[in-house]
Design a protein around this motif. Structure first.
Motif, PDB file in Angstrom:
ATOM      1  N   PRO A 179       0.819  -1.224   0.000  1.00  0.00           N
ATOM      2  CA  PRO A 179       0.000   0.000   0.000  1.00  0.00           C
ATOM      3  C   PRO A 179       0.850   1.270   0.000  1.00  0.00           C
ATOM      4  N   GLY A 180       1.959   1.229   0.738  1.00  0.00           N
ATOM      5  CA  GLY A 180       2.845   2.384   0.784  1.00  0.00           C
ATOM      6  C   GLY A 180       3.477   2.667  -0.570  1.00  0.00           C
ATOM      7  N   THR A 187      -0.570  -5.160  -7.359  1.00  0.00           N
ATOM      8  CA  THR A 187      -0.849  -3.856  -6.757  1.00  0.00           C
ATOM      9  C   THR A 187      -0.992  -2.763  -7.815  1.00  0.00           C
ATOM     10  N   GLN A 203       2.227   1.925  -3.471  1.00  0.00           N
ATOM     11  CA  GLN A 203       1.185   2.452  -4.351  1.00  0.00           C
ATOM     12  C   GLN A 203       0.911   3.928  -4.049  1.00  0.00           C
ATOM     13  N   GLU A 204       0.798   4.247  -2.778  1.00  0.00           N
ATOM     14  CA  GLU A 204       0.505   5.634  -2.377  1.00  0.00           C
ATOM     15  C   GLU A 204       1.634   6.591  -2.746  1.00  0.00           C
ATOM     16  N   GLN A 205       2.873   6.110  -2.686  1.00  0.00           N
ATOM     17  CA  GLN A 205       4.027   6.978  -2.931  1.00  0.00           C
ATOM     18  C   GLN A 205       4.415   7.059  -4.407  1.00  0.00           C
TER      19      GLN A 205
END
Length: 310
Positions: free
Chosen positions: A220-221, A256, A223-225
């Protein structure tokens, strides 16, 4: 009989030391050598050259797991970690060199390093203006600290490590580090995946290390970054080895990043170009009698990735 034979062939160390003492030759243990090197490095009277020489010699010894553990047992590890605060880029570089060797596959030293503040110091150096050589060694130390240590990976994410690495690969003049960063991310993603698969196969549902891995919210990190886009853009690098590593990481992030990859027109063009390039190179390998050549493997990776995108 075996012990008698050994005693006949070899002399006791104490007897040898006595003989050497008479010859004015002193035998030092690894521990004694490391203490001497740390003292030389930590001395205010030592020149910069002497400090660097001490760190260079120390790196040789801490490759051995027992020596690395001895280093923290007498306080030497913290001295080297504190060396990361130096205003001299060379001291930072060689301190990181020693730490990277000491951390590698050595859980006890990794734990001590986290408690000693090594992770924060490494990230600060990567986030600030430093020579390329310094950042190379610091990235090496960071990789050694994070691999196979889920607690450190948790702390890395909490401290904004992904943002630091993102800025690093986008920094002018630091492009050479991009593939190393992508390789680290691939290792961390697959490491967690293998830990979960192994737990499922052995039906161990709550070992401590697996629970730690489950608290590492890496995908998730990423993807967010914006790492889906960053990784895809690196496929345009000219070196075959770099492309191979980027392809590996693209595959690891596929679940992802699939939606992003499908919408990335530049990635589609790059993949089509590479597919044509490696088809030609693979054909040449076949002509030379190589049935399982390097370029055929790369072509297979591209085809597998394209298949996964559909």
């Amino acid at each position: 009989a075996r012990q008698a034979e050994v005693k006949r062939l070899f002399r006791p160390i104490e007897e040898l030391k006595k003989d050497f003492a008479e010859l004015n030759v002193v035998i030092e243990t690894d521990m004694q050598i490391m203490v001497r090197l740390i003292n030389k490095f930590n001395s205010s009277s030592s020149s910069l050259e002497e400090k660097i020489a001490a760190l260079f010699d120390l790196e040789y010894y801490v490759h051995q797991m027992d020596n690395a553990q001895d280093l923290f047992s007498f306080g030497g590890l913290q001295v080297v970690i504190n060396g990361l605060n130096s205003t001299e880029p060379l001291v930072k570089e060689y301190a990181a060199f020693v730490l990277g060797a000491a951390f590698s596959s050595n859980p006890r030293v990794q734990v001590e390093a986290i408690e000693g503040g090594a992770l924060q110091k490494l990230l600060v150096i990567l986030a600030t203006e430093q020579p390329l050589a310094t950042k190379k060694k610091v990235l090496f130390a960071l990789c050694s600290l994070l691999r196979h240590f889920p607690y450190a990976q948790q702390q890395f994410l909490k401290l904004g490590g992904l943002q630091v690495l993102r800025s690093l690969v986008q920094e002018k003049g630091m492009e050479v580090l991009a593939v190393r960063v992508v390789t680290l991310l691939y290792d961390l993603v697959t490491e967690k995946m293998f830990a979960e698969e192994e737990a499922e196969l052995t039906r161990e549902t709550s070992p401590e290390k697996l629970q730690q891995y489950r608290q590492v919210h890496l995908l998730p990190g990423l993807q967010e970054q914006g790492w889906c886009a960053i990784t895809a853009s690196l496929l345009a690098l000219p070196e075959h080895d770099a492309r191979e590593k980027v392809l590996q990481t693209l595959g690891a992030l596929l679940a992802t990043c699939r939606d992003h990859y499908r919408q990335d027109a530049q990635l589609s063009r790059t993949l089509a170009s590479l597919q044509a390039e490696y088809q030609a190179l693979a054909a040449l390998e076949l002509q030379d009698g190589e049935e399982e050549g390097y370029f055929q493997e790369l072509l297979g990776s591209i085809n597998s990735f394209l298949q996964g995108l559909r």
